[in-house]
Write a protein that holds these residues in place. Structure first.
Motif: not given
Length: 597
Positions: A142-148
């Motif tokens: 979920f840390r990557y949410k903005a980058h997926v």
């Protein structure tokens, strides 16, 4: 020792790749199993609706991924033994194609996962206890949410994976298979074929003419291919910048730091703090010029021995025994395990035609570490052996003490494990030697190790940051642009005493690590951290020994900076870098005193 064929190398000094697959036929069967599983994984797309189906996907994906890694590594290791081997090239191409299919089949998952409400995911984990194994990874995602990106875009990027890796692959083929250095004259006046291993010896020759000829011959093919290599590096950088923008990172550097949760301050502080201590590096270069009695210090003088009449030869077996003695502060289990590595043929020791250059450790979960060397029976090779064994023991301990999902470790912490070993070795050698010349030689080696692992890597890190910024600003990247950036930084780091040959500014053209963006700074942070840990180990600090062995067993069970804090090093402050650089200052001063005795 230089071997003309792998058939001439003693079998005890070669890998046993049957530890992965007994035969190529068994490997082929594993390839088919992975290919058949691609469809099974793809079928989960749109079909994960509850805790059980989520678990079934994750379990299947890990199982298939384990087999695929063995398939890929088996092919890669065969090719690394002889990059000219067309059969091995076919094996690796097949593995890469399977990897692209596998990546495409699983590309739906991250967008799907991040489309879930976090509370829904936690509900699934609570419902099915087996999901607790995957819990940290799932929540970390979920840390990557903005980058997926969207599912469709992620699938396209997966399909493009092989194409995007072309710059790196092309440079690898140019560097390892195509480049020929020609013949040079050795110290005996004989014409010999120049190899990278031979170059590392000749560039340290006391004979300046030998050094100069080797240097010019080594750089000649890079200068002749400057535009081709510049285009591969520019493409790699532009690919990285484009992907960073697509994934909405502030910069390519921020994208590289994100997985390890490393603040950019750590990267910037490393460069700034090192630059503040360049006076000691410049002091060392002046000392080198004076000691060699030169009117002009040139790049091919930077590895020349400053201490004469020192025995530098050490056989592989003797090197291994010396390593074991030096690493005794790490305990009996560490030592006995390394002995088994040698007995079980985890090392491929000798340089042979076509073999991949350099050295590395590759830890394969469920099998064991594989260590590639190009051993030259000298002191440098002893240090390389110790370095790679640090990586290998890190792989071994993490694989033994962690489940597969956290057994791998970040490169950021990897360089600590290898460099602690190097520091223990140099301190051991300095303690046991009674020969004054050898002591001078070892301190000189320590200084050069500092230079290569900290100063040079910081210089590379600044180069990477600068050229990526140029790409992000839309500035052209070509051989001239790379030359300009590299030369300026190199001059700053090496001082006014160095007279520049034209080859110096082309240093960027021969660095494979630039195709793994923002990787090299970790050598420098690792070195600084290792200095602190090794000093405490040598002081007999039982708490540090216990904490360090725990660190080696931790894999990726926490973020790198947190793992290091538990081992007693806080890289979010400038202090570890300053501490290391103070030691460098002291070494240069001590060396100058010894030289003037």
């Amino acid at each position: 020792m230089q071997y003309q064929s792998r058939k001439d190398v003693p079998i005890a000094e070669t890998w046993d790749l049957t530890d992965i697959f007994k035969t190529d036929a068994v490997w082929e069967q594993a390839c088919k199993e992975v290919e058949e599983s691609v469809g099974k994984l793809k079928a989960f797309d749109g079909a994960i609706t509850d805790a059980t189906s989520l678990y079934n996907y994750l379990f299947t994906s890990e199982e298939v991924g384990t087999t695929f890694k063995k398939v890929y590594v088996y092919a890669m290791l065969h090719l690394d033994l002889d990059t000219r081997d067309s059969k091995a090239q076919v094996l690796l191409d097949r593995a890469k194609q399977i990897g692209v299919k596998l990546s495409a089949a699983t590309s739906f998952f991250m967008p799907f996962l991040l489309s879930l409400d976090e509370n829904t995911l936690k509900k699934y984990i609570a419902e099915k206890k087996e999901l607790s194994y995957f819990e940290e990874d799932l929540l970390e995602s979920f840390r990557y949410k903005a980058h997926v990106l969207s599912k469709e875009k992620e699938e396209v990027l997966s399909e493009l994976g092989e194409a995007l890796s072309v710059p790196s692959t092309t440079f690898g083929m140019i560097n390892n298979a195509d480049i020929q250095f020609g013949e040079v004259t050795n110290e005996q006046g004989e014409k010999v074929q120049l190899t990278r291993g031979m170059y590392s010896k000749l560039i340290e020759s006391p004979d300046r003419n030998v050094r100069k000829e080797a240097y010019k011959a080594y750089y000649k093919p890079y200068l002749e291919s400057k535009n081709t290599i510049a285009s591969t590096l520019a493409a790699a950088i532009k690919n990285n910048v484009t992907l960073s923008r697509m994934r909405q990172y502030p910069s390519a550097l921020q994208k590289a730091l994100f997985p390890d949760k490393v603040p950019q301050d750590v990267y910037d502080n490393l460069i700034e703090t090192t630059r503040e201590h360049l006076s000691s590096m410049n002091h060392y270069q002046r000392l080198r010029k004076e000691t060699l009695g030169l009117d002009e210090l040139r790049a091919y003088d930077l590895n020349a021995p400053l201490v004469k009449d020192v025995k530098n030869e050490i056989s592989y077996d003797e090197a291994f025994d010396t390593m074991l003695k030096s690493l005794e502060p790490l305990g009996e289990d560490y030592i006995s395990t390394l002995k088994q590595f040698k007995e079980k043929r985890y090392f491929d020791v000798r340089e042979t035609p076509g073999k991949r250059s350099g050295a590395y450790n590759l830890g394969l979960y469920g099998v064991h570490p594989f260590i590639l060397l190009n051993h030259q029976d000298d002191l440098d090779s002893l240090f390389t052996l110790v370095h790679e064994c640090g990586h290998a023991m890190h792989s071994h301990y993490s694989s033994t003490h962690q489940p597969q999902i956290t057994a791998g470790y970040s490169i950021f912490v990897a360089e600590v494990a290898s460099t602690v070993n190097e520091i223990l070795l140099i301190r051991y050698l300095l303690n046991v030697t009674t020969d004054e010349q050898m002591k001078k030689h070892l301190i000189n080696h320590f200084i050069d190790s500092f230079k290569g692992t900290l100063f040079t890597q910081v210089m590379f890190a600044e180069f990477e940051k600068t050229v990526h910024a140029k790409a992000e600003n839309g500035e052209p990247l070509n051989a001239d642009a790379f030359n300009e950036v590299y030369e300026k930084i190199f001059r700053d780091f090496n001082g006014e005493d160095l007279v520049f040959d034209d080859e110096v500014k082309f240093g960027w053209s021969r660095i494979p690590h630039f195709y793994r963006p923002f990787y090299v700074y970790k050598y420098a942070t690792g070195y600084a951290a290792a200095i602190q840990i090794a000093d405490k180990l040598l002081a007999g600090d039982a708490e540090t020994k216990s904490a360090y062995l725990q660190f080696l067993q931790s894999g990726s069970s926490d973020y790198p900076l947190e793992l290091l804090k538990k081992a007693g090093v806080d890289l979010t402050t400038p202090e570890p870098i300053k501490h290391a650089l103070r030691i460098f200052d002291d070494l240069v001063t001590e060396f100058e005193v010894l030289l003037k005795k």
